[in-house]
Design a protein around this motif. Sequence first.
Motif, PDB file in Angstrom:
ATOM      1  N   VAL A   1     -27.666 -63.257   8.101  1.00 20.47           N
ATOM      2  CA  VAL A   1     -27.714 -64.717   8.107  1.00 20.47           C
ATOM      3  C   VAL A   1     -29.141 -65.141   8.458  1.00 20.47           C
ATOM      4  CG1 VAL A   1     -26.735 -66.840   9.047  1.00 20.47           C
ATOM      5  CG2 VAL A   1     -25.324 -64.768   8.905  1.00 20.47           C
ATOM      6  N   SER A   2     -29.818 -65.801   7.516  1.00 17.14           N
ATOM      7  CA  SER A   2     -31.178 -66.281   7.765  1.00 17.14           C
ATOM      8  C   SER A   2     -31.234 -67.781   7.517  1.00 17.14           C
ATOM      9  CB  SER A   2     -32.190 -65.555   6.870  1.00 17.14           C
ATOM     10  OG  SER A   2     -31.880 -65.728   5.498  1.00 17.14           O
TER      11      SER A   2
ATOM     12  N   LEU B   1     -45.788 -62.778   5.597  1.00 15.15           N
ATOM     13  CA  LEU B   1     -44.957 -63.922   5.984  1.00 15.15           C
ATOM     14  C   LEU B   1     -43.569 -63.768   5.390  1.00 15.15           C
ATOM     15  CD1 LEU B   1     -44.888 -66.732   7.362  1.00 15.15           C
ATOM     16  CD2 LEU B   1     -45.452 -67.699   5.130  1.00 15.15           C
ATOM     17  N   GLY B   2     -42.559 -63.783   6.261  1.00 14.55           N
ATOM     18  CA  GLY B   2     -41.181 -63.723   5.807  1.00 14.55           C
ATOM     19  C   GLY B   2     -40.599 -62.336   5.698  1.00 14.55           C
ATOM     20  N   SER B   3     -41.441 -61.291   5.655  1.00 13.66           N
ATOM     21  CA  SER B   3     -40.891 -59.945   5.495  1.00 13.66           C
ATOM     22  C   SER B   3     -40.425 -59.355   6.828  1.00 13.66           C
ATOM     23  CB  SER B   3     -41.927 -59.021   4.854  1.00 13.66           C
ATOM     24  OG  SER B   3     -43.095 -58.921   5.661  1.00 13.66           O
ATOM     25  N   LEU B   4     -41.010 -59.809   7.937  1.00 10.35           N
ATOM     26  CA  LEU B   4     -40.560 -59.419   9.266  1.00 10.35           C
ATOM     27  C   LEU B   4     -40.206 -60.686  10.027  1.00 10.35           C
ATOM     28  CD1 LEU B   4     -43.233 -56.715  10.182  1.00 10.35           C
ATOM     29  CD2 LEU B   4     -40.885 -56.321   9.466  1.00 10.35           C
ATOM     30  N   SER B   5     -39.053 -60.693  10.664  1.00 12.06           N
ATOM     31  CA  SER B   5     -38.587 -61.939  11.269  1.00 12.06           C
ATOM     32  C   SER B   5     -39.129 -62.185  12.668  1.00 12.06           C
ATOM     33  CB  SER B   5     -37.053 -61.951  11.320  1.00 12.06           C
ATOM     34  OG  SER B   5     -36.568 -60.882  12.107  1.00 12.06           O
ATOM     35  N   THR B   6     -39.867 -61.229  13.259  1.00 13.74           N
ATOM     36  CA  THR B   6     -40.358 -61.420  14.619  1.00 13.74           C
ATOM     37  C   THR B   6     -41.855 -61.201  14.762  1.00 13.74           C
ATOM     38  OG1 THR B   6     -39.762 -59.130  15.180  1.00 13.74           O
ATOM     39  CG2 THR B   6     -38.155 -60.848  15.705  1.00 13.74           C
ATOM     40  N   SER B   7     -42.600 -61.042  13.679  1.00  7.68           N
ATOM     41  CA  SER B   7     -44.050 -60.920  13.776  1.00  7.68           C
ATOM     42  C   SER B   7     -44.687 -61.236  12.437  1.00  7.68           C
ATOM     43  CB  SER B   7     -44.461 -59.521  14.243  1.00  7.68           C
ATOM     44  OG  SER B   7     -44.175 -58.544  13.257  1.00  7.68           O
TER      45      SER B   7
ATOM     46  N   LEU C   1     -30.016 -63.066  11.713  1.00  7.70           N
ATOM     47  CA  LEU C   1     -28.929 -62.538  12.530  1.00  7.70           C
ATOM     48  C   LEU C   1     -28.134 -61.526  11.704  1.00  7.70           C
ATOM     49  CD1 LEU C   1     -27.668 -63.050  15.396  1.00  7.70           C
ATOM     50  CD2 LEU C   1     -25.920 -64.361  14.187  1.00  7.70           C
ATOM     51  N   LYS C   2     -27.789 -60.402  12.319  1.00  8.60           N
ATOM     52  CA  LYS C   2     -27.058 -59.346  11.632  1.00  8.60           C
ATOM     53  C   LYS C   2     -25.641 -59.251  12.201  1.00  8.60           C
ATOM     54  CE  LYS C   2     -31.379 -56.791  11.092  1.00  8.60           C
ATOM     55  NZ  LYS C   2     -32.109 -55.525  11.369  1.00  8.60           N
ATOM     56  N   ILE C   3     -24.652 -59.387  11.319  1.00  7.06           N
ATOM     57  CA  ILE C   3     -23.254 -59.334  11.737  1.00  7.06           C
ATOM     58  C   ILE C   3     -22.624 -58.092  11.125  1.00  7.06           C
ATOM     59  CG2 ILE C   3     -21.046 -60.547  11.742  1.00  7.06           C
ATOM     60  CD1 ILE C   3     -22.622 -63.140  11.222  1.00  7.06           C
ATOM     61  N   PRO C   4     -22.383 -57.048  11.926  1.00  8.49           N
ATOM     62  CA  PRO C   4     -21.811 -55.813  11.382  1.00  8.49           C
ATOM     63  C   PRO C   4     -20.316 -55.959  11.082  1.00  8.49           C
ATOM     64  CG  PRO C   4     -22.978 -55.436  13.461  1.00  8.49           C
ATOM     65  CD  PRO C   4     -22.749 -56.899  13.337  1.00  8.49           C
ATOM     66  N   VAL C   5     -19.885 -55.336   9.997  1.00  9.88           N
ATOM     67  CA  VAL C   5     -18.474 -55.187   9.662  1.00  9.88           C
ATOM     68  C   VAL C   5     -18.220 -53.684   9.569  1.00  9.88           C
ATOM     69  CG1 VAL C   5     -16.638 -55.724   8.032  1.00  9.88           C
ATOM     70  CG2 VAL C   5     -18.529 -57.339   8.369  1.00  9.88           C
TER      71      VAL C   5
ATOM     72  N   ASN D   1     -29.034 -68.886   4.361  1.00  9.39           N
ATOM     73  CA  ASN D   1     -28.831 -67.843   3.355  1.00  9.39           C
ATOM     74  C   ASN D   1     -27.962 -66.747   3.943  1.00  9.39           C
ATOM     75  OD1 ASN D   1     -29.471 -66.417   0.769  1.00  9.39           O
ATOM     76  ND2 ASN D   1     -30.362 -64.946   2.197  1.00  9.39           N
ATOM     77  N   ILE D   2     -26.846 -66.441   3.285  1.00 11.54           N
ATOM     78  CA  ILE D   2     -25.920 -65.409   3.742  1.00 11.54           C
ATOM     79  C   ILE D   2     -25.890 -64.302   2.697  1.00 11.54           C
ATOM     80  CG2 ILE D   2     -23.531 -64.877   4.347  1.00 11.54           C
ATOM     81  CD1 ILE D   2     -23.257 -67.820   5.216  1.00 11.54           C
ATOM     82  N   SER D   3     -26.198 -63.093   3.135  1.00  9.38           N
ATOM     83  CA  SER D   3     -26.267 -61.955   2.215  1.00  9.38           C
ATOM     84  C   SER D   3     -25.598 -60.736   2.853  1.00  9.38           C
ATOM     85  CB  SER D   3     -27.728 -61.641   1.903  1.00  9.38           C
ATOM     86  OG  SER D   3     -27.843 -60.503   1.093  1.00  9.38           O
TER      87      SER D   3
END
Length: 494
Positions: free
Chosen positions: A124-125, A226-232, A71-75, A104-106
């Motif tokens: 957020v992953s 695996l893990g580098s793209l969150s939807t494929s 999930l991407k949370i813009p500021v 994991n929050i980055s």
Amino acid sequence: MNRISLYFLVLTITVLFTCSDDDNQLAPSISQSFVRFNFLVNNNNIPLEFPQQHGSLIPQSTYENALLKTLKIPVTLTTSNIEQPVSVTFSSTLSSGLSSEDVNISPVNTVTFEGTRLTDTIYVSFAERWTPGESIFFKLESVSDSSINIGNLNNTAVNDTFLLQLETVEPSFSFETNRIEITGIMGEEVFFDVLFPEGYLNAEIENGDIFEALDGFNYSLEILNLGSLSTSITYKMIINEDLQNDDVFYQTILSLTDGFGYNPTGNTVLQIVKPINTFRDPAVNTASNFYDVSNTFYRTFGESWGDHNNTGTCSWFSFSAFTRPVIVDVNHPNAVLFDDMGTADPSDDIYHDAFRIGFRSPTNPNVTTNSFNMKRWFSNESTNFANSPGFDVNPALEFFPDNGTSNSSGTVLVIPQFITIAGTNGNSYSIAISGEGSYQDIGNGLYEMTLTMNATNDQLFGGTISVEYRIYNNQNYPEPEPLNNNNCITEYDL
């Protein structure tokens, strides 16, 4: 609300949205700068992501998340001038059922802005599935430049905090395509994608049996990303034997596994096949009689035999389907050059299969055509591509000219494959189709196919059903004679 507060509220709403570390957001000229969370969702409550933009959406202070993907949370910083980098610290508080090993929050506690880059993103992953009802609370805490206000300059939509509520997850997955042809050379590499629209968790894919296989040849599988793209996820299949008997049909079938936490939808079965290879002269180009590349909306027309009105009487029912050429590689044995793109460089040339056609909607990728009149087979079908990709059959038909050289007659096959059809109730079925017949030029360039198609699904049909067709390359065709056989399809509930 006073005029100044109203001005800044409108300004906040109309700022363009982006959400990438490299995004640019040009701020209007204002007297005071401020920073706030700028999380936007569309009408389907799906978060907007770069490069999506929308100037009329209001930033959300709470989001109910049912996605496994990052999930991407813009500021966003709104300012008239930024002469040096600005850093903003934030806190993130996990509810009692979550731990730092689960989430994991980055970046860690700080976002930054500089130059024209006025939006930074908190990612957020998740490593584990959560218990519905857990949450993460974010708060903007401090700014390196004391002249910049934390939150919007109003009292109604400050957006200095953001609450991420974690809800029940029901993820799905599907193959990107249902059929891949191979040359069968030892060591050949075949790539295919598995799509996870709601995301996936690495550990579940690594430890789960994602496929059930019916193996027709020897191969090995490797996960590439695996893990580098969150939807494929991309898989590489390596062919470990030489499949060079032209008289043998080689096939391996992969089916998505049901029951390890992901729901198979869309294309749930993937065929990897090496077809029988028989002599045909590509110059005959039979397929070109059944499409017109100059007409985006070109269709073939036909009749299917059935009791589609549930009257107890069988008759012919007319239909049409958008018809397309099948694009192949230059090295394909039945390749014919369609377009050299006006260049001497052969790498951009487009080739069509001389003996195959497909049925596919020409414009909207989520709209399907009526291949083989199948939309009349069912009473409650879902016709969008995401649920029922099987209404588009591409490739669909293959022609075998008499003696490999006839311009007027031959055999036609329904290319054996698995298609997926779903109902509006959510039920989904994988149907094996095949069939054969003949074709001929019946005069003045009008081609007629006489065709029987078989469809197999034990749950839906109780086994195999057969449907009779007459298919033509234009709509000015003679009325077919009534049939006297038992291949009369009636409607089925999905």
